[in-house]
Design a protein around this motif. Sequence first.
Motif, PDB file in Angstrom:
ATOM      1  N   PRO A 164      54.476  53.595 104.454  1.00  0.00           N
ATOM      2  CA  PRO A 164      54.065  54.785 103.702  1.00  0.00           C
ATOM      3  C   PRO A 164      55.261  55.690 103.380  1.00  0.00           C
ATOM      4  O   PRO A 164      56.043  56.026 104.254  1.00  0.00           O
ATOM      5  CB  PRO A 164      53.095  55.483 104.659  1.00  0.00           C
ATOM      6  CG  PRO A 164      52.585  54.396 105.543  1.00  0.00           C
ATOM      7  CD  PRO A 164      53.744  53.453 105.713  1.00  0.00           C
ATOM      8  N   GLY A 165      55.416  56.022 102.108  1.00  0.00           N
ATOM      9  CA  GLY A 165      56.487  56.910 101.674  1.00  0.00           C
ATOM     10  C   GLY A 165      57.792  56.213 101.339  1.00  0.00           C
ATOM     11  O   GLY A 165      58.732  56.851 100.887  1.00  0.00           O
ATOM     12  N   GLY A 166      57.891  54.907 101.564  1.00  0.00           N
ATOM     13  CA  GLY A 166      59.144  54.207 101.268  1.00  0.00           C
ATOM     14  C   GLY A 166      60.280  54.703 102.145  1.00  0.00           C
ATOM     15  O   GLY A 166      60.087  55.013 103.313  1.00  0.00           O
ATOM     16  N   GLY A 167      61.464  54.813 101.557  1.00  0.00           N
ATOM     17  CA  GLY A 167      62.635  55.271 102.301  1.00  0.00           C
ATOM     18  C   GLY A 167      62.864  56.762 102.140  1.00  0.00           C
ATOM     19  O   GLY A 167      62.180  57.430 101.363  1.00  0.00           O
ATOM     20  N   HIS A 168      63.834  57.280 102.873  1.00  0.00           N
ATOM     21  CA  HIS A 168      64.190  58.693 102.727  1.00  0.00           C
ATOM     22  C   HIS A 168      64.716  58.945 101.321  1.00  0.00           C
ATOM     23  O   HIS A 168      65.453  58.130 100.764  1.00  0.00           O
ATOM     24  CB  HIS A 168      65.278  59.099 103.726  1.00  0.00           C
ATOM     25  CG  HIS A 168      64.825  59.077 105.141  1.00  0.00           C
ATOM     26  ND1 HIS A 168      65.656  58.805 106.178  1.00  0.00           N
ATOM     27  CD2 HIS A 168      63.606  59.302 105.694  1.00  0.00           C
ATOM     28  CE1 HIS A 168      64.991  58.865 107.310  1.00  0.00           C
ATOM     29  NE2 HIS A 168      63.737  59.163 107.037  1.00  0.00           N
ATOM     30  N   TRP A 169      64.347  60.092 100.743  1.00  0.00           N
ATOM     31  CA  TRP A 169      64.942  60.535  99.487  1.00  0.00           C
ATOM     32  C   TRP A 169      66.390  60.915  99.807  1.00  0.00           C
ATOM     33  O   TRP A 169      66.664  61.624 100.779  1.00  0.00           O
ATOM     34  CB  TRP A 169      64.188  61.748  98.940  1.00  0.00           C
ATOM     35  CG  TRP A 169      64.867  62.384  97.772  1.00  0.00           C
ATOM     36  CD1 TRP A 169      64.713  62.049  96.453  1.00  0.00           C
ATOM     37  CD2 TRP A 169      65.804  63.454  97.802  1.00  0.00           C
ATOM     38  NE1 TRP A 169      65.506  62.847  95.676  1.00  0.00           N
ATOM     39  CE2 TRP A 169      66.188  63.720  96.478  1.00  0.00           C
ATOM     40  CE3 TRP A 169      66.378  64.212  98.824  1.00  0.00           C
ATOM     41  CZ2 TRP A 169      67.096  64.713  96.134  1.00  0.00           C
ATOM     42  CZ3 TRP A 169      67.290  65.201  98.498  1.00  0.00           C
ATOM     43  CH2 TRP A 169      67.639  65.438  97.169  1.00  0.00           C
ATOM     44  N   LEU A 170      67.303  60.394  99.007  1.00  0.00           N
ATOM     45  CA  LEU A 170      68.723  60.690  99.171  1.00  0.00           C
ATOM     46  C   LEU A 170      69.199  61.443  97.938  1.00  0.00           C
ATOM     47  O   LEU A 170      68.954  60.997  96.808  1.00  0.00           O
ATOM     48  CB  LEU A 170      69.532  59.403  99.314  1.00  0.00           C
ATOM     49  CG  LEU A 170      69.110  58.441 100.427  1.00  0.00           C
ATOM     50  CD1 LEU A 170      69.923  57.152 100.346  1.00  0.00           C
ATOM     51  CD2 LEU A 170      69.262  59.095 101.785  1.00  0.00           C
TER      52      LEU A 170
END
Length: 171
Positions: free
Chosen positions: A96-102
């Motif tokens: 859920p949410g994929g990876g961290h936003w960078l």
Amino acid sequence: MPSIRALTAAVVLAGALAGCGGDEDATDPKDPDLGGAWNATLAVTAAWSQAAPQATGTADISSTGSTSVRLAVAGLAPDTDYTAHLHDGECDETPPGGGHWLEDPEGEDAAGNIIELSFTTSSTGIGSADVSSDLISDGRAESVVVHAPEALTRSEGLDSDRVLCGDLEDV
């Protein structure tokens, strides 16, 4: 016949414009026009539905030259330290949410390139956090995810630390 000076100016101008060209869809993540305002209603993830069935929350994000995030949660374990991040995927993805936003997609998944909130819940499982960051979130941020600490995840016998997830909606 054009003068040498006019031809030279035309060649210099053409070279300068070619250098400024490139991918017209490319954006500068530091461009303050890329900010916006979003909110999310956080719901318990499938992995945590038995361990924290009452978990819920909200997030409000404003990004114009910097980013401010306000998070409020309830229904979590009491007196426990949690973290939350902006993520680059939606809540129906795996995980859920994929990876961290960078902020810099080519950079490290580490402090200085992510927006992270830390908070400790009260004795009744309520928590909140406000953070202001110099990073400028943009349309690549798709969700907010609340992560449980590793010790709690293990004690619940779960493989995922993602307790809550909420997709961002434009305000």
